[in-house]
Design a protein around this motif. Sequence first.
Motif, PDB file in Angstrom:
ATOM      1  N   MET A 178       0.975  -1.277  -0.088  1.00 42.32           N
ATOM      2  CA  MET A 178       0.011   0.098   0.006  1.00 42.32           C
ATOM      3  C   MET A 178       0.856   1.185  -0.170  1.00 42.32           C
ATOM      4  O   MET A 178       1.908   1.312   0.659  1.00 42.32           O
ATOM      5  N   PHE A 179       0.621   2.051  -0.810  1.00 39.90           N
ATOM      6  CA  PHE A 179       1.225   3.390  -1.001  1.00 39.90           C
ATOM      7  C   PHE A 179       0.924   4.381   0.032  1.00 39.90           C
ATOM      8  O   PHE A 179      -0.454   4.722   0.090  1.00 39.90           O
ATOM      9  N   GLU A 180       1.745   5.188   0.605  1.00 39.99           N
ATOM     10  CA  GLU A 180       1.250   6.457   1.363  1.00 39.99           C
ATOM     11  C   GLU A 180       1.548   7.608   0.595  1.00 39.99           C
ATOM     12  O   GLU A 180       0.349   8.562   0.496  1.00 39.99           O
ATOM     13  N   TYR A 181       2.494   7.949   0.045  1.00 41.77           N
ATOM     14  CA  TYR A 181       2.765   8.956  -1.020  1.00 41.77           C
ATOM     15  C   TYR A 181       3.999   8.490  -2.020  1.00 41.77           C
ATOM     16  O   TYR A 181       4.486   7.494  -1.661  1.00 41.77           O
ATOM     17  N   LEU A 182       4.116   9.435  -2.805  1.00 41.56           N
ATOM     18  CA  LEU A 182       5.096   9.263  -3.826  1.00 41.56           C
ATOM     19  C   LEU A 182       6.166  10.557  -3.974  1.00 41.56           C
ATOM     20  O   LEU A 182       5.212  11.769  -3.797  1.00 41.56           O
ATOM     21  N   THR A 183       7.297  10.780  -3.935  1.00 38.45           N
ATOM     22  CA  THR A 183       7.966  11.794  -4.153  1.00 38.45           C
ATOM     23  C   THR A 183       8.884  11.636  -5.257  1.00 38.45           C
ATOM     24  O   THR A 183       9.811  10.793  -5.461  1.00 38.45           O
ATOM     25  N   GLY A 184       8.693  12.664  -6.090  1.00 33.22           N
ATOM     26  CA  GLY A 184       9.542  12.228  -7.623  1.00 33.22           C
ATOM     27  C   GLY A 184       9.440  13.513  -8.317  1.00 33.22           C
ATOM     28  O   GLY A 184       8.607  14.613  -7.752  1.00 33.22           O
TER      29      GLY A 184
ATOM     30  N   ALA B  97      -6.515   1.848  -5.422  1.00 33.49           N
ATOM     31  CA  ALA B  97      -7.810   1.146  -5.376  1.00 33.49           C
ATOM     32  C   ALA B  97      -7.237  -0.203  -6.272  1.00 33.49           C
ATOM     33  O   ALA B  97      -6.718  -0.057  -7.413  1.00 33.49           O
ATOM     34  N   VAL B  98      -7.809  -1.235  -5.631  1.00 35.18           N
ATOM     35  CA  VAL B  98      -7.222  -2.695  -6.339  1.00 35.18           C
ATOM     36  C   VAL B  98      -8.546  -3.261  -6.671  1.00 35.18           C
ATOM     37  O   VAL B  98      -9.407  -3.463  -5.805  1.00 35.18           O
ATOM     38  N   LYS B  99      -8.560  -3.785  -7.844  1.00 37.33           N
ATOM     39  CA  LYS B  99      -9.824  -4.408  -8.564  1.00 37.33           C
ATOM     40  C   LYS B  99      -9.171  -5.858  -9.333  1.00 37.33           C
ATOM     41  O   LYS B  99      -7.750  -5.781  -9.307  1.00 37.33           O
ATOM     42  N   GLU B 100      -9.973  -6.715  -9.599  1.00 33.90           N
ATOM     43  CA  GLU B 100      -9.640  -7.788 -10.424  1.00 33.90           C
ATOM     44  C   GLU B 100      -8.570  -7.617 -11.615  1.00 33.90           C
ATOM     45  O   GLU B 100      -7.637  -8.096 -11.963  1.00 33.90           O
ATOM     46  N   ASP B 101      -9.059  -6.716 -12.360  1.00 29.93           N
ATOM     47  CA  ASP B 101      -8.502  -6.287 -13.535  1.00 29.93           C
ATOM     48  C   ASP B 101      -7.624  -5.020 -13.533  1.00 29.93           C
ATOM     49  O   ASP B 101      -6.954  -4.644 -14.605  1.00 29.93           O
ATOM     50  N   ALA B 102      -7.502  -4.286 -12.268  1.00 26.16           N
ATOM     51  CA  ALA B 102      -6.718  -3.095 -12.550  1.00 26.16           C
ATOM     52  C   ALA B 102      -6.408  -2.904 -11.183  1.00 26.16           C
ATOM     53  O   ALA B 102      -6.841  -2.965 -10.048  1.00 26.16           O
ATOM     54  N   ILE B 103      -5.110  -2.033 -10.958  1.00 25.61           N
ATOM     55  CA  ILE B 103      -4.586  -1.404  -9.919  1.00 25.61           C
ATOM     56  C   ILE B 103      -4.557   0.209 -10.214  1.00 25.61           C
ATOM     57  O   ILE B 103      -3.723   0.606 -11.249  1.00 25.61           O
ATOM     58  N   THR B 104      -5.379   1.103  -9.465  1.00 27.42           N
ATOM     59  CA  THR B 104      -5.182   2.584 -10.018  1.00 27.42           C
ATOM     60  C   THR B 104      -4.670   3.365  -8.756  1.00 27.42           C
ATOM     61  O   THR B 104      -5.209   3.162  -7.560  1.00 27.42           O
ATOM     62  N   LEU B 105      -3.965   4.400  -8.849  1.00 27.16           N
ATOM     63  CA  LEU B 105      -3.239   5.251  -8.071  1.00 27.16           C
ATOM     64  C   LEU B 105      -3.980   6.543  -8.105  1.00 27.16           C
ATOM     65  O   LEU B 105      -4.155   7.220  -9.071  1.00 27.16           O
ATOM     66  N   PHE B 106      -4.682   7.015  -6.974  1.00 31.32           N
ATOM     67  CA  PHE B 106      -5.499   8.241  -6.836  1.00 31.32           C
ATOM     68  C   PHE B 106      -4.384   9.161  -6.016  1.00 31.32           C
ATOM     69  O   PHE B 106      -3.879   8.898  -4.974  1.00 31.32           O
ATOM     70  N   GLY B 107      -4.241  10.417  -6.579  1.00 33.79           N
ATOM     71  CA  GLY B 107      -3.323  11.163  -5.872  1.00 33.79           C
ATOM     72  C   GLY B 107      -3.778  12.603  -5.324  1.00 33.79           C
ATOM     73  O   GLY B 107      -4.772  13.101  -5.666  1.00 33.79           O
TER      74      GLY B 107
ATOM     75  N   VAL C 179     -18.984   6.265   1.236  1.00 34.78           N
ATOM     76  CA  VAL C 179     -20.475   6.220   1.154  1.00 34.78           C
ATOM     77  C   VAL C 179     -20.954   5.341   0.084  1.00 34.78           C
ATOM     78  O   VAL C 179     -20.210   5.385  -1.055  1.00 34.78           O
ATOM     79  N   SER C 180     -22.003   4.806   0.449  1.00 39.04           N
ATOM     80  CA  SER C 180     -22.501   3.694  -0.619  1.00 39.04           C
ATOM     81  C   SER C 180     -22.953   4.579  -1.916  1.00 39.04           C
ATOM     82  O   SER C 180     -23.639   5.435  -1.883  1.00 39.04           O
ATOM     83  N   GLY C 181     -22.474   3.945  -3.026  1.00 36.77           N
ATOM     84  CA  GLY C 181     -23.017   4.577  -4.260  1.00 36.77           C
ATOM     85  C   GLY C 181     -21.853   5.526  -4.776  1.00 36.77           C
ATOM     86  O   GLY C 181     -21.900   5.775  -5.758  1.00 36.77           O
ATOM     87  N   ILE C 182     -20.755   5.824  -4.091  1.00 36.13           N
ATOM     88  CA  ILE C 182     -19.696   6.641  -4.599  1.00 36.13           C
ATOM     89  C   ILE C 182     -18.401   6.006  -4.574  1.00 36.13           C
ATOM     90  O   ILE C 182     -17.869   5.237  -3.674  1.00 36.13           O
ATOM     91  N   GLY C 183     -17.977   5.822  -5.777  1.00 38.02           N
ATOM     92  CA  GLY C 183     -16.756   5.282  -6.258  1.00 38.02           C
ATOM     93  C   GLY C 183     -15.470   6.266  -6.189  1.00 38.02           C
ATOM     94  O   GLY C 183     -15.693   7.650  -6.161  1.00 38.02           O
ATOM     95  N   PRO C 184     -14.596   5.801  -6.333  1.00 36.04           N
ATOM     96  CA  PRO C 184     -13.257   6.678  -6.478  1.00 36.04           C
ATOM     97  C   PRO C 184     -13.110   7.670  -7.478  1.00 36.04           C
ATOM     98  O   PRO C 184     -12.907   8.925  -7.394  1.00 36.04           O
ATOM     99  N   LYS C 185     -13.740   7.409  -8.882  1.00 39.89           N
ATOM    100  CA  LYS C 185     -13.925   8.297  -9.842  1.00 39.89           C
ATOM    101  C   LYS C 185     -14.841   9.567  -9.501  1.00 39.89           C
ATOM    102  O   LYS C 185     -14.770  10.599  -9.791  1.00 39.89           O
ATOM    103  N   SER C 186     -16.073   9.284  -8.992  1.00 40.28           N
ATOM    104  CA  SER C 186     -17.111   9.911  -8.394  1.00 40.28           C
ATOM    105  C   SER C 186     -16.427  10.960  -7.604  1.00 40.28           C
ATOM    106  O   SER C 186     -16.647  12.205  -7.579  1.00 40.28           O
ATOM    107  N   ALA C 187     -15.752  10.354  -6.615  1.00 36.37           N
ATOM    108  CA  ALA C 187     -15.168  11.140  -5.395  1.00 36.37           C
ATOM    109  C   ALA C 187     -14.327  12.037  -5.854  1.00 36.37           C
ATOM    110  O   ALA C 187     -14.050  13.327  -5.389  1.00 36.37           O
ATOM    111  N   LEU C 188     -13.214  11.608  -6.872  1.00 33.22           N
ATOM    112  CA  LEU C 188     -12.323  12.615  -7.568  1.00 33.22           C
ATOM    113  C   LEU C 188     -12.936  13.651  -8.245  1.00 33.22           C
ATOM    114  O   LEU C 188     -12.658  14.860  -8.143  1.00 33.22           O
ATOM    115  N   ALA C 189     -14.262  13.452  -8.928  1.00 36.42           N
ATOM    116  CA  ALA C 189     -14.842  14.509  -9.744  1.00 36.42           C
ATOM    117  C   ALA C 189     -15.312  15.580  -8.522  1.00 36.42           C
ATOM    118  O   ALA C 189     -15.587  16.644  -9.011  1.00 36.42           O
ATOM    119  N   ILE C 190     -15.921  15.153  -7.565  1.00 36.93           N
ATOM    120  CA  ILE C 190     -16.718  16.089  -6.385  1.00 36.93           C
ATOM    121  C   ILE C 190     -15.337  16.841  -6.046  1.00 36.93           C
ATOM    122  O   ILE C 190     -15.038  18.108  -5.867  1.00 36.93           O
TER     123      ILE C 190
END
Length: 200
Positions: A1-7, A51-61, A77-88
């Motif tokens: 699990m990543f906490e942060y990236l420095t680069g 975020a880990v799924k069966e077919d993908a690992i996605t990093l949100f920053g 919150v039920s019904g809120i996925g990572p992409k929706s949260a990022l859009a908010i």
Amino acid sequence: MFEYLTGLITMVSPDFIVVDVNGVGYRVAVANPYAYQEDDQQVVQVFIYQAVKEDAITLFGFATQAEKRLFTQLIGVSGIGPKSALAILATPDHQGLIDAIQNGDDKYLSKFPGIGKKTASRIIIELKDKVVAVQDEVQLDFTAPGPLGPSAALQDALAALESLGYTTKQVERVQKQLEGLQGELSTNDYLSQGLKLLSR
């Protein structure tokens, strides 16, 4: 699990940035990619949610831990996925978002893509008492840590305004006014002032 990236930021696209850490490029989805300085000399720290799924690992920053915490609260919150949260979180007014949750303003929350009235009500019910803990911390700060000169901060803010839907002509109209502001301002400061000018 990543906490942060420095680069180094080596790529900025409409949906993500690439952070080069010791020769390895990490693709990171962020709320406002154009607020990150594309400069091979600029070292940044980006807080990460993996975020880990069966077919993908996605990093949100995120630029701050508080922004990441708000993101994790939203996806709880039920019904809120990572992409929706990022859009908010792409809204420049994080404090307005928190105020809306605390005040039960479902109309404000329903303006975000994919958020209907029922989902907005769930956000309010589930987070009304939780967001209090980060209210004082969460301020808009899409600028990655590191020294930014005034011109770089201003250019980042102008790019962010265009990514939020304002036309080049509208942005150019407020640019001179922003250039005339006194003091050492961050991208956040320029962006906030620019939004105020554009809303007049």
